[in-house]
Enzyme design. Sequence first.
Site, PDB file in Angstrom:
ATOM      1  N   LYS A 178     -52.158 -33.998  31.582  1.00 33.59           N
ATOM      2  CA  LYS A 178     -51.265 -34.558  30.743  1.00 33.59           C
ATOM      3  C   LYS A 178     -49.965 -34.455  31.206  1.00 33.59           C
ATOM      4  O   LYS A 178     -49.769 -33.727  31.929  1.00 33.59           O
ATOM      5  CB  LYS A 178     -51.272 -34.379  29.318  1.00 33.59           C
ATOM      6  N   GLY A 231     -47.611 -45.399  13.951  1.00 28.85           N
ATOM      7  CA  GLY A 231     -47.158 -45.770  14.835  1.00 28.85           C
ATOM      8  C   GLY A 231     -48.633 -45.887  15.558  1.00 28.85           C
ATOM      9  O   GLY A 231     -49.085 -46.357  14.798  1.00 28.85           O
ATOM     10  N   ASN A 232     -48.676 -46.099  16.911  1.00 29.29           N
ATOM     11  CA  ASN A 232     -49.995 -46.603  17.295  1.00 29.29           C
ATOM     12  C   ASN A 232     -50.971 -46.350  16.942  1.00 29.29           C
ATOM     13  O   ASN A 232     -52.479 -47.438  16.473  1.00 29.29           O
ATOM     14  CB  ASN A 232     -49.961 -46.763  19.055  1.00 29.29           C
TER      15      ASN A 232
HETATM   16  N1  GLU Z   1     -52.909 -40.343  25.497  1.00 27.34           N
HETATM   17  C1  GLU Z   1     -54.262 -40.575  24.840  1.00 27.34           C
HETATM   18  C2  GLU Z   1     -54.656 -38.841  24.436  1.00 27.34           C
HETATM   19  O1  GLU Z   1     -54.075 -38.304  23.941  1.00 27.34           O
HETATM   20  C3  GLU Z   1     -55.597 -41.641  25.220  1.00 27.34           C
HETATM   21  C4  GLU Z   1     -54.838 -41.026  27.303  1.00 27.34           C
HETATM   22  C5  GLU Z   1     -55.502 -41.639  28.330  1.00 27.34           C
HETATM   23  O2  GLU Z   1     -56.090 -42.449  27.757  1.00 27.34           O
HETATM   24  O3  GLU Z   1     -55.769 -41.542  28.913  1.00 27.34           O
HETATM   25  O4  GLU Z   1     -56.216 -39.551  24.236  1.00 27.34           O
END
Ligand code: GLU
Length: 428
Positions: free
Chosen positions: A107, A221-222
């Site tokens: 992350k 949001g999305n």
């Molecule tokens: N940010 C999204 C999550 O928390 C997607 C992560 C990704 O696609 O790598 O799952």
Amino acid sequence: MADKSFSAFQMAQTQFDQVAEKLNLDQPTRELLRMPMREYHFSIPVRMDDGSIRIFRGFRVQHNDARGPCKGGIRFHPQETIDTVRALSMWMTWKCAVVDIPLGGGKGGVICDPHDLSQREQEAICRGWVRQVARNVGPLSDVPAPDVMTNAQHMLWMLDEFETIHGGRFPGFITGKPVGMGGSLGRTEATGFGVIFTLREALRELGIKLENTVASVQGFGNVALYAARLYQQLGGKVICVASWDQTDQAAYSFRKASGVDVDALLGITDRFGGIDKNKARSLGYEVLPGEAWMVQDVDILIPAALENQITGENVGNIHSRVRVIVEGANGPTAPGADSVIRERGIYIIPDFLANAGGVTCSYFEQVQSNMNYYWEKDEVLSKLDTKMTSAFQAVHNLAKKNKLYMRDAAYIISIGRVAQACKDRGWV
Ligand code: GLU
């Protein structure tokens, strides 16, 4: 994230420790998995539009890559902390493992508020972020993606910088790219749709007809948007959504008993999901306090905003009618609330299972990028449905068989898979 005493990483570790105990995991494996393997902290100097220079703090945390390259989004948020990024990187490891895709957990984040930044300034942050970690990320080691307040355009700027540095085209470096520029059809919808695929399966197991249910959603949001949309397409009714108001620096809930019109609301929403409350009133919505979404007389709650929303303090306010909580956000439920949810017999679909649709589609995007051959949208979404449904079934069946809380069952599957990969590689 506003609650200063709350530590998302402590929460992630507490959840891990409890399951490690249940699994009787050996000490070195526990030690390895309760901490990120690597982390990068750095400064990003940016020349602002007014000529001044501002220094932004950026992070990338790689929790574990035993099952494949690290994978996970990059968040832009004024209250971002390394603690939150660590927790989220750990949850990514479990997320990729529960849907059984060959990726690990990572992350990233930048402490910044995109509301106050021009497009050019955001581009400079994206390029600066990549310049700082260009040697530590890549298609075979760590693959970023969008998250809170980042989108396809940010991903393309990051890709462009990475490719400039490394001298070549590496579309597998990042996912959530624009369609036509290496992105996958269906990626935008994937997280929200995945949430509803798992909800559909849960309701089937519980013998509840989705078309007879009513839901309340936190966030616009999305994730929240596409979850609400698919849920309503399948016949459910959303009566309340909550969103963040940038001007008031406060959240509000918007209720309409006859059902929320997602597209009408979208017409009065800023690019971050903030709904204009005066315009909402004129469209017939009641404007209620931020927490009101949680106390609604509904069958289903969908927290799809940020972490630490349902806590030991407010969980008692959840309406007695609620049968299912499906976690669209990462970490929306604090451990103090889990025991109450469990006692009340509310069926929970835990975050790293419910919202795994995003990363699953990211994996499909990588596969397509690497093949340089792109699938039709129906093909992407049907593969997504298959993956999400089988992951849900595995967790549900284990929970049922061993009378486990759904979160624990999901953790047992994920931690078991990651621990096994670490053992197989001879690490522990
Ligand atoms: N940010 C999204 C999550 O928390 C997607 C992560 C990704 O696609 O790598 O799952």
